[in-house]
Motif scaffolding. Structure first.
Motif, short mmCIF file in Angstrom:
data_model
loop_
_atom_site.label_atom_id
_atom_site.label_comp_id
_atom_site.label_asym_id
_atom_site.label_seq_id
_atom_site.Cartn_x
_atom_site.Cartn_y
_atom_site.Cartn_z
N GLN A 98 0.83 -1.21 0.00
CA GLN A 98 0.00 0.00 0.00
C GLN A 98 0.86 1.25 0.00
O GLN A 98 0.56 2.23 -0.69
CB GLN A 98 -0.94 0.00 1.20
N GLY A 99 1.95 1.23 0.76
CA GLY A 99 2.85 2.39 0.78
C GLY A 99 3.43 2.67 -0.59
O GLY A 99 3.52 3.83 -1.02
N MET A 100 3.82 1.61 -1.31
CA MET A 100 4.37 1.80 -2.65
C MET A 100 3.30 2.32 -3.61
O MET A 100 3.58 3.21 -4.43
CB MET A 100 4.95 0.49 -3.17
N VAL A 101 2.10 1.79 -3.53
CA VAL A 101 1.02 2.26 -4.40
C VAL A 101 0.78 3.75 -4.18
O VAL A 101 0.61 4.52 -5.14
CB VAL A 101 -0.27 1.45 -4.15
N GLU A 102 0.78 4.18 -2.94
CA GLU A 102 0.52 5.59 -2.64
C GLU A 102 1.63 6.49 -3.17
O GLU A 102 1.37 7.55 -3.74
CB GLU A 102 0.33 5.77 -1.13
N TRP A 103 2.90 6.07 -2.99
CA TRP A 103 4.01 6.90 -3.48
C TRP A 103 3.99 6.99 -5.00
O TRP A 103 4.11 8.08 -5.57
CB TRP A 103 5.34 6.31 -3.00
N VAL A 104 3.85 5.85 -5.66
CA VAL A 104 3.87 5.84 -7.13
C VAL A 104 2.69 6.61 -7.69
O VAL A 104 2.84 7.46 -8.59
CB VAL A 104 3.88 4.40 -7.67
N THR A 105 1.50 6.36 -7.17
CA THR A 105 0.31 7.06 -7.66
C THR A 105 0.45 8.57 -7.44
O THR A 105 0.13 9.37 -8.33
CB THR A 105 -0.95 6.54 -6.96
N GLY A 106 0.93 8.95 -6.26
CA GLY A 106 1.07 10.37 -5.97
C GLY A 106 2.03 11.07 -6.91
O GLY A 106 1.73 12.16 -7.43
N HIS A 107 3.17 10.45 -7.21
CA HIS A 107 4.15 11.11 -8.06
C HIS A 107 3.78 11.03 -9.54
O HIS A 107 4.12 11.94 -10.31
CB HIS A 107 5.55 10.56 -7.78
N VAL A 108 3.10 9.97 -9.93
CA VAL A 108 2.59 9.94 -11.31
C VAL A 108 1.59 11.07 -11.51
O VAL A 108 1.65 11.82 -12.50
CB VAL A 108 1.94 8.57 -11.64
N LEU A 109 0.68 11.25 -10.58
CA LEU A 109 -0.30 12.33 -10.69
C LEU A 109 0.37 13.70 -10.62
O LEU A 109 -0.02 14.64 -11.33
CB LEU A 109 -1.35 12.20 -9.58
N ARG A 110 1.38 13.82 -9.78
CA ARG A 110 2.12 15.08 -9.69
C ARG A 110 2.68 15.49 -11.05
O ARG A 110 2.52 16.62 -11.50
CB ARG A 110 3.24 14.92 -8.67
N HIS A 111 3.33 14.55 -11.71
CA HIS A 111 3.93 14.88 -13.01
C HIS A 111 2.88 14.97 -14.11
O HIS A 111 2.98 15.80 -15.01
CB HIS A 111 4.99 13.84 -13.36
N HIS A 112 1.87 14.14 -14.03
CA HIS A 112 0.78 14.19 -15.02
C HIS A 112 0.07 15.53 -14.99
O HIS A 112 -0.21 16.13 -16.03
CB HIS A 112 -0.20 13.05 -14.74
N LEU A 113 -0.20 16.03 -13.80
CA LEU A 113 -0.95 17.28 -13.66
C LEU A 113 -0.07 18.52 -13.73
O LEU A 113 -0.58 19.65 -13.76
CB LEU A 113 -1.72 17.27 -12.33
N GLY A 114 1.25 18.33 -13.74
CA GLY A 114 2.15 19.48 -13.76
C GLY A 114 2.08 20.30 -12.49
O GLY A 114 2.16 21.53 -12.52
#
Length: 311
Positions: A97-113
């Protein structure tokens, strides 16, 4: 009959794990003895957590049945020639769960600019909306438990997710590829690339000058996997040339990352201090206790390491 379980790590980790591991072992109904200083001739299971010495002599434990790692990564112990009993790596809900949260958060960060807005725009109104997730391609190298969980979470948000692994796999919601041609395809379609491969001789420097060149211009790299997966010099060169847009890195060849390392000051690099996913004592203790129980009743152990593959 008493089952003897040795905790082989640092005093700090022992203080964190003693209570939850005791509770988890009690819940199995086993008569057990748990400690960090047990007679070697009586030890049957070793709970292993890297952080102390990594050159342990496992021959000194004649009754040893298995070594149970608290980490998903087992590269610090798998090559130990004295370790001949089964080795199990850590797979637990908290770590995943910790990995899912980190990866999802940073993918969204870069996706949304998001960086542009967080860092400020100097009073310039720039109403440029990002594309929808369906138009941002994500590739994940590594389709183990963590890679699959992250890929399916991103697919659930609408991202087209491609996953690559050394051996062929099938995962719902993810386009799965393998082999050299599959790696090329995964890289060439990666607007955002996530590295979640294990650290083995076959995966070291998987991201190098040649493979980076196969990625789209402006792509982003996320590495919460292992530091040796990346050729640092090749990554810096690609960032400097503009071929890559950004790299968010959580794991490194040397940890802690030395203060003089160029990653710290590079404007296109984000450093996080190996926090993408951490083994949580409560949930990890349950996995360890279950494996001890299985060992005592003759059932197959969970998450056994394939030594020929290195993970």
């Amino acid at each position: 009959m008493t089952t003897n379980v040795l905790f082989l790590s640092t005093p700090k980790r022992w203080s964190e794990y003693q209570a939850p591991l005791s509770r988890a072992l009690e819940a199995t109904g086993l008569d057990f003895r748990l400690g960090e200083d047990l007679p070697a001739e009586k030890v049957e299971y070793i709970v292993y957590a890297p952080g102390g010495a990594t050159d342990h002599d496992f021959i000194q434990f004649p009754r040893l049945k298995a070594v149970l790692s608290l980490w998903a990564g087992i590269e610090t112990v798998i090559g130990n020639p004295t370790l001949t009993v089964p080795l199990a790596r850590m797979v637990d809900h908290g770590l995943t769960q910790g990995m899912v949260e980190w990866v999802t958060g940073h993918v969204l960060r870069h996706h949304l600019g998001m960086d542009a807005h967080i860092l400020g725009q100097n009073g310039v109104w720039t109403p440029a909306a990002p594309p929808l997730a369906q138009d941002r391609r994500v590739s994940i190298l590594g389709l183990g438990t963590l890679g699959c969980a992250c890929g399916q979470a991103l697919a659930g948000l609408g991202f087209p997710v491609t996953g690559w692994s050394r051996s062929a796999k099938s995962v719902e919601g993810i386009t799965c590829l393998s082999g050299d041609e599959g790696l090329t395809q995964a890289l060439s379609t990666a607007d955002i690339l996530v590295l979640l491969l294990p650290d083995t001789p076959a995966t070291q420097n998987v991201l190098n000058a040649a493979t980076i060149a196969q990625m789209p211009r402006g792509a982003v790299v996320l590495n919460p996997g292992r530091g040796p997966l990346i050729d640092d010099d090749a990554l810096l060169a690609a960032l400097d040339s503009g071929h890559l847009g950004h790299a968010t890195l959580d794991t490194f060849r040397t940890e802690p990352l030395p203060p003089e390392h160029p990653f710290w000051a590079h404007p296109k690099v984000t450093v996080t201090p190996h926090i993408a996913s951490e083994t949580r004592p409560a949930t990890a203790s349950e996995v360890i206790a279950e494996n001890v129980r299985r060992g005592e009743v003759g059932a197959p152990l969970l998450h056994l390491v394939n030594r020929s593959l290195g993970y």
